[in-house]
Every structure is written in C-alpha cells, then in structure tokens.
Design a protein around this motif. Structure first.
Motif, short mmCIF file in Angstrom:
data_model
loop_
_atom_site.label_atom_id
_atom_site.label_comp_id
_atom_site.label_asym_id
_atom_site.label_seq_id
_atom_site.Cartn_x
_atom_site.Cartn_y
_atom_site.Cartn_z
N ASP A 472 0.83 -1.20 0.00
CA ASP A 472 0.00 0.00 0.00
C ASP A 472 0.87 1.26 0.00
O ASP A 472 2.03 1.20 0.41
CB ASP A 472 -0.86 -0.02 1.27
CG ASP A 472 -2.11 0.82 1.14
OD1 ASP A 472 -2.28 1.49 0.10
OD2 ASP A 472 -2.93 0.80 2.08
N ASP A 473 0.32 2.35 -0.43
CA ASP A 473 1.01 3.65 -0.39
C ASP A 473 2.38 3.57 -1.04
O ASP A 473 3.35 4.16 -0.56
CB ASP A 473 1.16 4.15 1.06
CG ASP A 473 -0.18 4.23 1.76
OD1 ASP A 473 -1.21 4.23 1.07
OD2 ASP A 473 -0.19 4.27 3.00
N GLU A 529 -4.73 4.57 -6.38
CA GLU A 529 -5.78 5.07 -5.49
C GLU A 529 -5.83 6.58 -5.60
O GLU A 529 -4.86 7.21 -6.02
CB GLU A 529 -5.54 4.63 -4.04
CG GLU A 529 -4.24 5.14 -3.45
CD GLU A 529 -4.02 4.74 -1.99
OE1 GLU A 529 -4.54 3.70 -1.56
OE2 GLU A 529 -3.30 5.48 -1.31
MG MG Z 1 -3.05 3.73 0.28
#
Ligand code: MG
Ligand code: C2E
Ligand code: MG
Length: 567
Positions: A472-473, A529
C-alpha cells in the motif's frame, strides 16, 4: 634491587649531601627512588609541572625559601601526594603550622629512621584518598547519567535546563528543547529482542551526538525518548536545522547484530519564549512531538498553544476508544476498485470508520496511531478482518459481488509482528469458510522494511495459504527494489499523493508511470488510489495501470450504499 618499589621523589633541599642521605634512607627502606632535587621557588615551580611525582620531601629552611612556600606551590599545583618536611630542629609551633599548611609529617634530620615508615603510611593514605575520589566520581557519573547510552539522565537534564534558562535570561537569547521519539522502536525491540534494542539506542545516542555542538546537553528521557537542549538560539530556524539533521541521521539504516534496521524519528520543539519553566517547556516539546507523529512521523513540529487542546482531545479519544468496540461504534466502509480497461469490479477496499458519540464520524487517520499505541489495533484489526470476510462471503453467496472479486483489508505494522497475523488470518478463513484467493492484505512498505527477514517469513506463510498481498502507499517509503523482488507479493498500490495531481504535476506523472513499469516488470498488478476525475483515469489507462479506486467512481461507502453502487 628487583623487589624494590619504584618511587618518583621530588626533593626540595639546598644541600646535595642531605638529599643523598635521604635517597640512601629510601633505598634502605626498600624503595628504588628516582629523584630530582630543586633548591629555589622557581625550580620547584617548573619541576611541579612535570607529571608523575609520588612524594615530595622538603627541607624547612633554605636560603630565601622555606617549607611554607614549598607547601603553597604543591597545593597550587593541585598535587595530592605526601609532602614530608625533613629538617633540623624547629620549634613545635612551626611544626604544627607546617602540618596545618598541608605537610603530612615532620621528621628531624637526626631521627631519619622514622622517614620510611612515615612514607609507607602516607603513600597508603594517598592511595586511599585517590580511590575515594575515583569512587565518588564514578558514583556521581552514575547518578547523573543513563547507564546504557552514557547520556545525561532526567535529573541531570532538569538541572542543566534550569541553568540554561537562567543564563538565557541574562544573555537575552533562547533555549530550544528538542523532544526526539523514535518511530516504531517497540517493533524492533519485540522482533529482534532487547539486546538488539539496546544496541540500537546506543547507536542512536552516538548519532545524536554528531548532530549538535560538543557541549550541548543530550539526555535519554525515557525508553526511546531523547531530549536535546540547544542554547544561545536566536530564532526558530536554528532549532529547525538541527531537527532536520537529526531526522536525516536517524533515517539512515542501522547495522545491529548483523541485521539492517530502519527507524524514523519524530521531533517536537519548544523554545523558551513559550515558558521559562523546566516542566512546562518539556511538556510543550512533548506535545509538539505528538503532533509530529500524528502528521506522519519522520518530521518535526514547533509547539504552539493550540496543541494543548489537541492533547486534551486525544486523551478523551483514547478513553472512548477503549469502549468503541464493545459499544458497536466501529463500522466498515467499502470503496470499489475497478479494472481500468474493462470497467468491471475488481473488488473493494475495506476502510474503518468510528462513530464517536460526541465528535461524529472520525476518519482512521486520526485514530489508527492511537489504536497502535494502546495495542487495541490487534483486537480491532482482528475484528475488521473477520467482519470484512464474513460480509464478503455472504455477498458472494448471494451473488451480490462477482465470484472473482476480492476484498482488500489494511494491516497495521503492529498486527504484522510475530506470527499473530498468520494465525489470525488462518482462523478467520477457516471459521468463515472464506476462499483465500478472495482476500487481499494491504501492507505498507514501512511495515515490511522494519524487519525484512520476518516480513519475508510472514509473507511466505500467507502466500502458502493462498492469500493475496499488496504493498500500500507505494512510493512514499523506501521503495527498495531488491526487497520487492524477494517479497512474494501480488500487487502495488500507487499512493494517492502521486495520483491526485497526476494530470497537472509532471513529477507525479513520472513517478506513477515508473511505478506502473516497475510493477509490470516484476510481474505484479498495479492499482492507483485517489482517482478523482476522468483525466486522471485516462492518463492511468493510457499508461497501462491495471486497476483504480477513487472518488471519481465512488467514495468509501457504508454497506447498503456500497451494494447499491455496485449493483
Ligand atoms: Mg493507500
Ligand atoms: P489507505 O489504505 O491508503 O486507504 C486509502 C485512503 O484514500 C482512504 O482514506 C480513502 O478514503 C482515501 N481515498 C480513496 N480515494 C480517494 C480519492 O479519490 N481522493 C482522496 N482524497 N482520497 C481518497 P481513509 O479511509 O481515510 O483511510 C486512511 C488510512 O487509514 C488508510 O489509507 C489506511 O492506511 C488506514 N486504515 C483504514 N482502515 C484501516 C483498517 O481497518 N486497519 C488499518 N490498520 N488501517 C486502516
Ligand atoms: Mg489501503
């Protein structure tokens, strides 16, 4: 001669013969003296500059010079060795005043046999005195220093800060208190053991030393908390520069017991224009440190008075957080993820929400770190996973979501530790009867890099269960390519900070495109995202990104709304 004790003697006597008599006496008494004779004040003064004297023997009366001046000079030279006066008859009152002036004994020339016993006794006493001084020094060091890092401890810090503040009033300058807290130190301690944790703290202490001037005070304030006092500061920026340097130094990898470790630091700064009270100043720096942590770690913040309110709010939040689960105040929102090319539903990310009885709906960014600090992230994380899988399974069974759609659950660094996560995922899958391939765990880069060996183990165990895993990220952390290859992951999520502005900011566009290329080269899927508009969507599609989520299609939604949106 072999068993004779060496002794370096300074003899103050105008007669060479008398000096030789003394030396002969010393040899008879078992010493092997090396001696130097002086006969004037100036000779004595320069001889005293030489190191290593163990004994001074002085005559009482010399031309233009007496034992009184000799004693003065020895005292001035700060030499703690026995001084013995050897002389012809002198009055009792003279002898007494010589003893008062610091002579250790007085011996008449005609009873020289007393000399060696007196020397033996005085050397022993001098040794005892030296040992005592050393013990006292060691003790006071112990009282004022942290034994692990050798930095100042709390009492010493308070004392110095008090003094620094006093002085700053006179010099009309400022004192800055820097409160440094290591990010995620607890994880290191728990995974590598306390001795590695201790070594790391020592390394950190050494790096902090290199960030400040030689005489700036650095203290260990608590487990992984350090305080630096900077004096003679004229403006905020000066303290900011030091804080930046500290952050940079601490973020370099550490090599501890053969492991490479990464940690970060959060720093709060309070200047003495806020308060000149020691306690208040430290408390303010502490509050600012908390603020630094909550805006994202690895940064520094200056104290400002509104932080007092924030702290109060935080305290209240923490109290109510303990009750949130049992009061059913936590809820899961779902945000759809779609295929960029077919527009079909790929799945959904589960995002936690808290309905606070007073503050209303609270987003996770303002309470995830509280969950982590209080350890509540373990039961709450477990609940998220179980609830998400249970709901998703029932939707699959009722045909409300496509069979191949997956549900993505965020995993915190704290859940990732030790193997608890593997056991928890295993039991949820079994109890819910969930298809492992329909579950995707989102883990941040930082979490994985905290302990790359354990991360690999845990990821491989999850992989064997058939669970999917995403980073993520991606792009905000270490982005270590070598590890990326070794971790058995399925996809990367481009952080929304590169996506929100992707159309207008060429840098973001370059980074996002590079991540897409990287992912595909490594055989991974890639999700963007933070897609908020058609332009971003088109850009990502053109550049080969596989999936997206974002406000463009849908915000995270409560269950009913989510089902309606994807129907
Ligand atoms: Mg994220
Ligand atoms: P994340 O995992 O990176 O989640 C994506 C965040 O981006 C979500 O914020 C989502 O609402 C937001 N977002 C999605 N699309 C857009 C968009 O188009 N524009 C903008 N501006 N934002 C968008 P949210 O829900 O506030 O969650 C924040 C973070 O909290 C998450 O970041 C995740 O790290 C953490 N989090 C959320 N739920 C959980 C959980 O159950 N467990 C753990 N450990 N962390 C969670
Ligand atoms: Mg996420």
């Amino acid at each position: 001669m072999e068993n004779q004790k060496k002794l370096k003697v300074l003899i103050v006597d105008d007669s060479e013969n008398d000096a030789l008599l003394l030396v002969r006496e010393l040899k008879k008494g078992g010493y092997d003296p090396s001696f130097h004779r002086v006969e004037s004040e100036s000779e004595l003064e320069s001889a005293l500059c030489e190191p290593g004297w163990e004994l001074v023997i002085t005559d009482h009366n010399m031309p233009g010079f007496s034992s009184r001046e000799a004693l003065e000079l020895v005292k001035k030279a700060n030499l703690d060795v026995p001084v013995i006066i050897v002389s012809g008859a002198i009055g009792e009152d003279v002898a007494v005043s010589a003893m008062k002036a610091g002579a250790h004994d007085y011996i008449m020339k005609d009873s020289l046999k007393r000399l060696v016993p007196a020397i033996n006794r005085e050397l022993r006493d001098a040794e005892t005195r030296r040992e005592k001084v050393q013990a006292e020094l060691a003790l006071s060091h112990m009282i004022y220093h942290d034994p692990l890092t050798n930095l100042a401890n709390r009492p010493q810090l308070h004392h110095h800060l008090q003094e620094a503040l006093q002085q700053s009033l006179e010099t009309k300058t400022l004192v800055a208190v820097l409160f440094v807290d290591l990010d995620r130190f607890k994880v290191i301690n728990d995974t590598f053991g306390h001795s590695a944790g201790d070594n790391l703290l020592q390394e950190v202490a050494a790096r902090l030393r290199r960030c400040v001037r030689y005489d700036d005070i650095i203290a260990r304030y608590g487990g992984d908390e350090f305080i630096l006092i900077l004096e003679n500061i004229l403006c905020e920026e000066e303290a900011g520069v030091v804080a930046e340097l500290i952050i940079k130094m601490i973020s370099e990898p550490f090599e501890i017991n053969g492991h490479e470790m990464f940690i970060g630091s959060s720093i709060g700064i309070a200047l003495s224009d806020v308060s000149t009270d020691v306690e208040t100043l430290i408390k303010s720096a502490d509050l600012a440190m908390y603020q630094a942590k909550s805006v994202g770690r690895n940064n520094y913040q200056f104290y400002s008075p509104d932080m007092d309110d924030l702290a109060e709010r935080r305290r209240q939040l923490e109290q109510s957080l303990h009750k949130a689960m049992s009061r059913d105040e936590l809820e899961l929102y779902f945000q759809p993820q779609l295929c960029l090319h077919t527009g079909q539903l790929r799945g959904a990310e589960v995002l936690l929400r808290w309905h606070h009885p007073e503050y209303g709906l609270i987003p996770p960014d303002s309470f995830i770190d509280l969950l982590e600090e209080t350890g509540l992230v373990i039961p709450v994380g477990d609940w998220v996973l179980r609830t998400a899988c249970t709901l998703w399974k029932s939707w699959q069974d009722r045909g409300l979501v496509p069979k191949e759609a997956i549900v993505s659950v965020n995993i915190s660094a704290y859940q990732f530790r030790g193997g608890g996560l593997v056991a928890s995922v295993e039991s949820v899958l079994r109890e819910v009867g969930f298809t492992p391939g329909s579950l995707d765990l989102e883990i941040t880069e930082g979490t994985l890099m905290e302990n790359t060996r354990i991360s690999q183990d845990v990821l491989h165990q999850l992989k064997r269960m058939g669970v999917k895993m995403s980073i993520d990220d991606f792009g905000t952390g270490y982005s270590s390519l070598s590890y990326l290859k070794r971790f058995p992951i399925d996809s990367l999520k481009i952080d929304k900070s590169f996506v929100l502005d992707i159309v207008d900011n060429p840098d973001d566009a370059v980074i996002a495109t590079a991540i897409i290329g990287l992912a595909h080269n490594l055989g991974l899927e890639v999700t963007a995202e933070g897609v908020e508009n058609t332009q971003a969507l088109e850009f990502l599609k053109e550049n080969g990104c596989d999936f997206y989520q974002g406000f463009y299609y849908s915000k995270p939604l409560p269950v009913e709304d989510f089902l309606e949106r994807i129907a």
